[in-house]
Write a protein that holds these residues in place. Structure first.
Motif, short mmCIF file in Angstrom:
data_model
loop_
_atom_site.label_atom_id
_atom_site.label_comp_id
_atom_site.label_asym_id
_atom_site.label_seq_id
_atom_site.Cartn_x
_atom_site.Cartn_y
_atom_site.Cartn_z
N ILE A 1 0.92 -1.67 0.45
CA ILE A 1 -0.52 0.55 0.11
C ILE A 1 1.33 1.25 -0.57
O ILE A 1 0.61 2.03 -0.76
N SER A 2 1.53 1.78 0.79
CA SER A 2 2.85 2.92 0.94
C SER A 2 3.77 2.75 0.01
O SER A 2 3.86 3.95 -0.65
N PHE A 3 4.58 1.55 -1.21
CA PHE A 3 4.75 2.12 -2.13
C PHE A 3 4.79 3.18 -3.20
O PHE A 3 5.58 3.55 -3.02
N PRO A 4 3.79 3.24 -3.05
CA PRO A 4 3.62 3.47 -4.51
C PRO A 4 2.73 4.93 -4.43
O PRO A 4 2.75 6.14 -4.89
N THR A 5 2.74 4.45 -3.32
CA THR A 5 2.57 6.46 -2.42
C THR A 5 4.27 6.75 -2.58
O THR A 5 3.77 8.23 -2.36
N MET A 6 4.84 6.34 -1.98
CA MET A 6 6.07 6.98 -1.86
C MET A 6 6.59 7.09 -3.23
O MET A 6 6.75 8.25 -3.79
N LEU A 7 6.10 6.90 -4.40
CA LEU A 7 6.56 6.72 -5.62
C LEU A 7 5.84 8.03 -6.55
O LEU A 7 6.59 8.97 -6.78
N GLN A 8 4.29 8.68 -5.98
CA GLN A 8 3.26 9.02 -5.99
C GLN A 8 4.55 10.38 -5.86
O GLN A 8 4.00 11.32 -5.98
N ARG A 9 4.54 10.79 -4.20
CA ARG A 9 5.46 12.01 -4.30
C ARG A 9 6.91 11.80 -4.88
O ARG A 9 7.04 13.15 -4.90
N LEU A 10 7.40 10.82 -5.09
CA LEU A 10 8.87 11.00 -5.96
C LEU A 10 8.47 11.81 -7.20
O LEU A 10 8.59 13.41 -6.96
N VAL A 11 7.74 11.56 -7.89
CA VAL A 11 7.40 12.18 -8.80
C VAL A 11 6.91 13.67 -8.42
O VAL A 11 7.11 14.58 -9.85
N SER A 12 5.31 13.84 -8.01
CA SER A 12 5.52 14.79 -7.89
C SER A 12 6.45 15.65 -7.25
O SER A 12 6.19 16.57 -8.08
N PHE A 13 7.17 15.84 -6.44
CA PHE A 13 8.12 16.69 -5.80
C PHE A 13 9.11 16.55 -7.13
O PHE A 13 10.07 17.77 -7.68
N GLY A 14 9.64 16.04 -7.73
CA GLY A 14 10.33 15.68 -8.79
C GLY A 14 9.71 16.65 -9.97
O GLY A 14 10.35 17.28 -10.46
N ILE A 15 8.65 16.55 -10.37
CA ILE A 15 8.33 17.57 -11.79
C ILE A 15 8.08 18.44 -11.14
O ILE A 15 8.16 19.66 -12.14
N TRP A 16 7.56 19.24 -10.30
CA TRP A 16 7.64 20.51 -9.16
C TRP A 16 9.29 20.91 -9.35
O TRP A 16 9.06 21.88 -10.08
N PHE A 17 9.93 20.44 -9.17
CA PHE A 17 12.04 21.05 -9.20
C PHE A 17 11.47 21.31 -11.16
O PHE A 17 12.69 21.48 -11.20
N VAL A 18 11.49 20.01 -12.41
CA VAL A 18 11.01 20.25 -13.31
C VAL A 18 10.78 21.94 -13.87
O VAL A 18 11.34 22.32 -14.79
N PHE A 19 9.59 21.97 -13.25
CA PHE A 19 9.22 22.67 -13.76
C PHE A 19 9.74 24.65 -13.15
O PHE A 19 9.49 25.28 -14.09
N PHE A 20 10.61 24.50 -12.18
CA PHE A 20 11.02 25.47 -11.86
C PHE A 20 11.98 25.70 -13.01
O PHE A 20 13.30 27.14 -13.12
N ILE A 21 13.00 24.58 -13.14
CA ILE A 21 14.00 24.70 -14.14
C ILE A 21 13.12 24.88 -15.36
O ILE A 21 14.67 25.74 -16.08
N LEU A 22 12.62 24.82 -16.13
CA LEU A 22 12.19 25.45 -17.06
C LEU A 22 11.72 26.92 -17.23
O LEU A 22 11.97 27.32 -17.94
N ILE A 23 11.73 26.71 -15.83
CA ILE A 23 10.92 28.76 -15.60
C ILE A 23 12.69 29.18 -15.73
O ILE A 23 12.24 30.98 -16.09
N GLU A 24 13.22 29.38 -15.18
CA GLU A 24 14.50 29.50 -15.02
C GLU A 24 15.12 30.06 -16.21
O GLU A 24 15.67 30.28 -16.20
N GLN A 25 14.89 29.14 -17.35
CA GLN A 25 15.45 29.13 -18.65
C GLN A 25 14.63 30.05 -19.09
O GLN A 25 15.11 30.78 -20.98
N ASN A 26 13.58 31.41 -18.42
CA ASN A 26 13.02 32.00 -19.53
C ASN A 26 13.67 33.46 -18.87
O ASN A 26 12.40 34.73 -18.80
N GLY A 27 14.60 33.45 -18.02
CA GLY A 27 14.53 34.57 -17.27
C GLY A 27 15.02 34.70 -16.08
O GLY A 27 14.45 34.23 -15.20
N GLU A 28 15.83 35.62 -15.45
CA GLU A 28 15.88 35.97 -14.29
C GLU A 28 14.45 36.73 -13.42
O GLU A 28 14.50 36.65 -12.75
N LEU A 29 14.01 37.15 -14.38
CA LEU A 29 12.83 38.75 -13.98
C LEU A 29 11.13 36.63 -13.40
O LEU A 29 10.86 36.63 -12.52
#
Length: 205
Positions: A1-29
């Motif tokens: 039961i807990s293993f899919p939840t662990m993977l879910q949180r990992l993927v969710s936070f990982g995508i959040w990180f990707v989100f900010f990486i892509l924004i950063e490439q749009n400039g300092e502002l």
């Protein structure tokens, strides 16, 4: 039961990180505005996450007591309370967005440039109420693998939208932050349909 939840949180936070990486490439502002928006967004969503955790716990409890039919009634009550609390917070934030931005920066231009994106997250906070509570209730049924598959599928759509507005057709930062609408609306709809029509009551733990 807990293993899919662990993977879910990992993927969710990982995508959040990707989100900010892509924004950063749009400039300092863009990344400076996003830093402010992220802080305000995280702050106003505290009641949502707290009540979503409550929905998760009480859903499991009702199922354990053999009262699966009461789950939807419980969720309606939690949603009403959440929307009441969030309405107050959102009205407050929408009334003084520039002043909120000044809590994080002394730069007048940056504070003013943050206002459109702050309005966006005020709106997405409402849809996040439905998404978080319904999705946590889904997880509370014990169908954690289903929850993992659902969120992972929606995150694919989320990433596609982010790539579209940052790389393919670059857009202003407030349009990029509309990704939160895409994520929360999709998650809310799929979670509701699952709770309404799927046979989750038959799950054996």
């Amino acid at each position: 039961i807990s293993f899919p939840t662990m993977l879910q949180r990992l993927v969710s936070f990982g995508i959040w990180f990707v989100f900010f990486i892509l924004i950063e490439q749009n400039g300092e502002l863009a990344i400076a505005i996003s830093g402010i928006v992220r802080s305000v967004y995280s702050l106003i969503l505290i009641p949502v996450f707290a009540l979503a955790a409550t929905a998760n716990t009480f859903t499991s409890r009702l199922i354990g007591e053999g009262r699966s039919n009461d789950v939807m009634l419980l969720l309606r009550r939690i949603l009403k309370l959440t929307l009441l609390i969030m309405s107050i917070l959102i009205i407050f934030c929408a009334a003084i967005p520039e002043q909120l931005a000044f809590l994080y920066t002394d730069d007048v231009l940056l504070a003013r440039a943050s206002v459109p994106a702050l309005y966006v997250i005020c709106g997405s906070a409402i849809t996040m109420c439905f998404a978080s509570i319904l999705f946590e209730a889904l997880s509370g049924t014990g169908n954690t693998m289903t929850a993992f598959i659902i969120e992972s599928s929606i995150l694919v759509i989320y990433v596609f939208y982010i790539l579209l507005v940052t790389k393919i057709i670059p857009q202003p930062i407030e349009i990029i932050w509309c990704a939160e609408f895409v994520y929360s609306i999709c998650l809310a709809i799929v979670s509701f349909l699952y709770l309404k029509y799927a046979h989750w009551q038959k799950k054996l733990i």
